[in-house]
Design a protein around this motif. Structure first.
Motif, PDB file in Angstrom:
ATOM      1  N   GLU A  89      50.497  42.614   5.434  1.00 38.00           N
ATOM      2  CA  GLU A  89      49.248  43.372   5.567  1.00 38.00           C
ATOM      3  C   GLU A  89      48.730  43.796   4.190  1.00 38.00           C
ATOM      4  N   ALA A  90      49.647  44.265   3.338  1.00 33.04           N
ATOM      5  CA  ALA A  90      49.258  44.685   1.986  1.00 33.04           C
ATOM      6  C   ALA A  90      48.725  43.502   1.174  1.00 33.04           C
ATOM      7  N   GLU A  91      49.320  42.323   1.350  1.00 31.67           N
ATOM      8  CA  GLU A  91      48.881  41.140   0.607  1.00 31.67           C
ATOM      9  C   GLU A  91      47.533  40.625   1.114  1.00 31.67           C
ATOM     10  N   ASP A  94      45.173  42.622  -0.688  1.00 33.47           N
ATOM     11  CA  ASP A  94      45.239  42.442  -2.144  1.00 33.47           C
ATOM     12  C   ASP A  94      45.696  41.017  -2.464  1.00 33.47           C
TER      13      ASP A  94
END
Length: 109
Positions: A89-91, A94
Motif C-alpha cells: 500500500e505504501a509503495e 510512493d
C-alpha cells in the motif's frame, strides 16, 4: 567482458482500485535503465509483448496487488519470471520507494 541481458519489466494493466501503480513503478525503472517496460494495458501490443517476454531473460513481474494479474499473464504465456514483485500500500502511494526496492532486489544500479 560479460554482457548482461536487458531485463523485461512486465507490469499489470491496473484496475479501478489501484490504478496504474505497477506501470508507474516499471516506467521509473525503465527510465533508469533497469529494464524495458512491458505494460499489459497496451492491449494493441499484447502479441508483441508476448514475443518480447518469450525471447528475453530475465523477466521481472510487477503487480499492484496480490491478485497477480501480471504473474498470471506470464504463466499463460508459458514464461517463468525470475522474480515477481507485489507493491505494498505504501509503495502504491510512493512509486519512487517501490522503484528503489525493486532496483536493489534486481541489482540495478
Amino acid at each position: 567482458m560479460r554482457v548482461r541481458s536487458f531485463p523485461v519489466l512486465v507490469a499489470c494493466q491496473g484496475c479501478a482500485e489501484f490504478g496504474q501503480a505497477a506501470r508507474d513503478v516499471a516506467l521509473l525503472l525503465d527510465r533508469r535503465g533497469c529494464g524495458d517496460l512491458a505494460w499489459l494495458g497496451a492491449t494493441r501490443q499484447l502479441a508483441t509483448l508476448r514475443t518480447k517476454v518469450a525471447s528475453r531473460y530475465p523477466v521481472y513481474c510487477l503487480d499492484a496487488c496480490d491478485k497477480g494479474c501480471a504473474q498470471r499473464w506470464l504463466a499463460e504465456a508459458r514464461v517463468a519470471p525470475q522474480q515477481c514483485f507485489v507493491l505494498s500500500e505504501a509503495e502504491r502511494a510512493d512509486p519512487e520507494r517501490a522503484a528503489r526496492r525493486i532496483a536493489d532486489a534486481t541489482s540495478c544500479r
